[in-house]
Design an enzyme around this catalytic site. Structure first.
Site, PDB file in Angstrom:
ATOM      1  N   ASP A 114       0.827  -1.204   0.000  1.00 17.56           N
ATOM      2  CA  ASP A 114       0.000   0.000   0.000  1.00 17.56           C
ATOM      3  C   ASP A 114       0.863   1.257   0.000  1.00 17.56           C
ATOM      4  OD1 ASP A 114      -2.226  -1.546   0.020  1.00 17.56           O
ATOM      5  OD2 ASP A 114      -2.702  -1.276   2.136  1.00 17.56           O
TER       6      ASP A 114
ATOM      7  N   SER B  14     -13.432   6.763  -4.088  1.00 15.49           N
ATOM      8  CA  SER B  14     -12.419   6.563  -3.050  1.00 15.49           C
ATOM      9  C   SER B  14     -12.042   7.905  -2.441  1.00 15.49           C
ATOM     10  CB  SER B  14     -11.183   5.886  -3.636  1.00 15.49           C
ATOM     11  OG  SER B  14     -10.588   6.713  -4.616  1.00 15.49           O
TER      12      SER B  14
ATOM     13  N   LYS C 272      -9.452   3.004   9.197  1.00 20.41           N
ATOM     14  CA  LYS C 272      -9.601   2.641   7.779  1.00 20.41           C
ATOM     15  C   LYS C 272      -9.320   1.141   7.641  1.00 20.41           C
ATOM     16  CE  LYS C 272      -8.072   3.910   3.131  1.00 20.41           C
ATOM     17  NZ  LYS C 272      -7.689   2.549   2.700  1.00 20.41           N
TER      18      LYS C 272
END
EC number: 6.5.1.2
Length: 716
Positions: free
Chosen positions: A49, A98, A134
């Site tokens: 990520d 997003s 998150k």
């Protein structure tokens, strides 16, 4: 996501020319599209990520400086990836967009400031934010009509997702019928499907026992479990669902984000208990810090926190910009660190006998990946000493039983960054670095010398090819893509044949078919008549081999592909090379001088060649192998080609051939391929992603070619 992607550029965006920016923009767009497809469609991300965020940050910075590059299908204007085609497509009534990312506290302050300015708020007007962890899972949209679940769809590309309704119905956290009265006729509840760390480890154990796919991290396992054609497989996997957002609603049951979260709970959904209402930037930042401190203790993966303007009427006023809402942002965590216990230290012996200590850890999640092993580099590193004698970790050594801090900086290979002495148990064991090889021969271990002739930090077994650990690594190299490239004979197959005693040296590979009447390979689990026939055909296809590949496949220390090619060209044939090597091994001064005169060959390589061919065992391996294989003479470089004697540098991404193919072609045509640009460079061939080497070419006045211009120049 998984492993890291090293940035191919080093030029600051502010220093890019428009031409450079256009080339890099195209390369980054393709790269982002590829990673989006791997992540959203195939549940098989290839980078972490953090690495993905870095790519997107740079891409956005380029578009900000050169807005003329922005197009409708730019990754900055799209979300996720198109549905894969494995499931029926579902059109989202309200797009699933997003959030933009914040990486520093200053980014959060800017975010709050932008909202205040957009809403034209007075200085004393307070903005409430709903803050929540998150979740690193799979985004899902659940559509209810008349209170009944009718459709469940993945995010997909934001506009269109995949229908996974049958699978979602198996999740206990997803009610088939909404609880409560006076429900809106149409409700789309959105949230994240996830798998706990504990469930992930248990699942992987079952997968391993069954010989099935091992998942890289909980996010991949959740996505893979949900996107099964057979709902019973999904039902057998322990998946959870956190509700946190909404899509198409015929009526709004609450006026705030926090009110909607409470309504989700009344409807029968699970929401994240760490969700909190914040009223200032300071509270948001404090929330981020608090969640980061708890991160390692949570039983599910998170990669940041999310802030959303609480008032829904303000959310509606703020609206969206391109692919992201103005009213929300994801505040990402930096490279993750985690504490765990070092259970043991094992020694791995490489192809050339080099020792690498590997730390065995209590499994721990770091950067979205479960880590169980970590390299400890060498004896000095364990003692707290660096390669240049510098002190590491303030001199704290690493002991078995220690609690260590590991980090995936940029989410690369995990490393030990600290040892917590206050947690060291009384029975922590000082690791005794072996002085004998762990192989059955127990041969001596020596410390390699540095270029200056001093004792180095790397330990090595002196058993050479008599050492079984070195044997197996050499066999893996021999069959690898850059050596003999035998299809169907990968590391797993080589290990099996070695363990069975069927292949102990390279020549044995070529006698497998002859011995198969006794071995009966087709009766071995995982093989059949067709696969065995294909393997034997692949082996037969390698009975002729280019001299440079053959030399490389011998696995001599310091003889990589480039050196092997230089030796092959220098001697031309196997007979000439073999004869020279035997003479060098016997100390023939004339032969040594001749080898030393070859381009790119020096004292280190000559010593390695002498040591290799000075061993009876190695000469026997070579002799038996040459009975099975015909070694082709080296192809002489073409002296009449337009690039003969020229020095070429390749940079960026080549789209019509691999870097290896381009290098081999250039060398076949008589060019020298270099890794850096200097005054002596004749051509720089630049593809998308070309960075500092383009600047170097401009500085030295070197001609720059596109890939197409290069192919036109060489006539291919």
């Amino acid at each position: 996501m998984a492993k890291t992607a090293k940035s191919k550029q080093s030029v600051d965006v502010a220093d890019l020319t428009k031409a450079q920016a256009k080339v890099e923009w195209k390369r980054l767009a393709l790269e982002l599209e590829t990673h989006d497809r791997l992540y959203y469609q195939e549940d098989a991300p290839k980078i972490s990520d953090a690495a993905y965020d870095e790519l997107r940050r740079r891409f956005n910075a380029i578009e900000k400086r050169f807005p003329e590059l922005v197009s409708r299908d730019s990754p900055s204007q799209t979300v996720g990836a198109a549905p894969s085609g494995r499931f029926k497509k579902v059109r989202h009534a309200v797009p699933m967009l997003s959030l933009d990312n914040a990486f520093a506290e200053e980014d959060v302050r800017d975010f709050v400031g932008r909202i205040a300015r957009f809403l034209k708020l007075a200085e004393d007007d307070r903005i409430a934010f709903s803050a929540e962890p998150k979740i690193d899972g799979l985004s899902m949209s659940l559509r209810y009509e008349g209170g009944q679940l009718v459709t469940a769809a993945t995010r997909g590309d934001g506009a269109e997702g995949e229908d996974v309704t049958a699978n979602i119905r198996t999740l206990k956290d997803v009610p088939q019928k909404l609880h409560g009265r006076n429900l809106p006729d149409i409700c789309e509840i959105r949230g994240e499907v996830y798998m706990t760390k504990q469930a992930f480890l248990a699942l992987n154990e079952r997968q391993k026992e069954a010989g099935d796919t091992i998942f890289a991290n909980p996010r991949n396992s959740a996505a893979g479990s949900l996107r099964q054609k057979d709902p019973t497989i999904t039902a057998s996997r322990p998946l959870g669902f956190f509700a946190y957002a909404w899509g198409d609603m015929s009526a709004m049951p609450a006026e705030t984000q926090s009110g909607m979260i409470k309504w989700f709970e009344h409807c029968g959904f699970t929401t994240n208990p760490l969700t909190k209402l914040c009223h200032s930037v300071e509270e948001l930042i404090a929330f981020h810090r608090a969640i980061e401190e708890q991160r390692a203790e949570l039983d599910y993966d998170i990669d940041g926190v999310v802030y959303k303007v609480d008032r829904i009427d303000w959310q509606e006023r703020l609206g969206f910009v391109s692919r992201t809402p103005r009213w929300g942002i994801a505040h990402k965590f930096p490279a993750e660190r985690a504490m765990t216990v070092l259970k043991d230290i094992e020694i791995q012996v490489g192809r050339t006998g080099s020792f690498t200590p590997v730390g065995k850890l209590e499994p721990v999640g770091v950067g979205g990946v479960i880590v169980q092993n970590v390299t400890l580099h060498n004896e000095d590193y364990i003692k707290g000493i660096g390669n240049k004698g510098e002190v590491l970790r303030e001199g704290r050594d690493i002991r078995i039983g220690d609690t260590v801090v590991i980090q995936r900086a940029g989410d690369v290979i995990p490393q030990v960054v600290d040892v917590l002495i206050d947690k060291r148990p009384a029975d922590a064991e000082v690791f005794a670095f072996p002085r004998k090889c762990p192989c059955p021969l127990h041969t001596d271990v020596v410390r390699e010398e540095t270029a200056a002739g001093e004792e180095g930090s790397r330990a090595r077994c002196t058993g050479e090819f008599a050492c079984p650990y070195q044997k197996i690594e050499h066999l893996k190299l021999f069959a690898s893509r850059r050596a003999f490239d035998i299809d169907g004979l990968g590391e797993k197959q080589i290990q099996f044949f070695f363990d069975e005693g069927w292949v102990k040296e390279p020549a044995d590979i070529f006698t497998l078919q002859k011995r198969n009447a006794k071995l009966k390979l087709e009766e071995v689990e995982g093989y059949g008549e067709t696969s065995v026939r294909n393997l034997f055909n692949a082996i037969e296809a390698r009975r002729e081999m280019a001299l440079e590949r053959f030399i490389y496949a011998l696995g001599m220390r310091y003889v990589g592909e480039t050196t092997a090619l230089a030796l092959a060209r220098g001697y031309g044939s196997w007979e000439a090379f073999h004869d020279a090597c035997l003479k060098v091994a016997n100390g023939d001064e004339e032969a040594i001088a001749e080898m030393d005169a070859l381009d790119q060959i020096g004292e280190t390589v000559i010593k390695s060649v002498a040591a290799y061919f000075g061993e009876d065992h190695n000469r026997g391996i070579v002799e038996r192998l040459t009975r099975e294989v015909k070694i082709l003479d080296a192809e002489k470089p073409k002296r009449n080609s337009p690039i003969a004697t020229k020095t070429v540098v390749f940079t960026g991404t080549l789209e019509k051939m691999t870097r290896d193919e381009a290098k081999a072609t250039a060398e076949r045509l008589g060019a020298k391929v270099s890794g850096s640009v200097s005054k002596k460079t004749d051509y720089v061939v630049a593809g998308p992603g070309a960075g500092s080497k383009l600047k170097d070419a401009e500085k030295h006045g070197v001609k720059v070619l596109t890939e197409d211009e290069w192919l036109q120049l060489i006539g291919e």
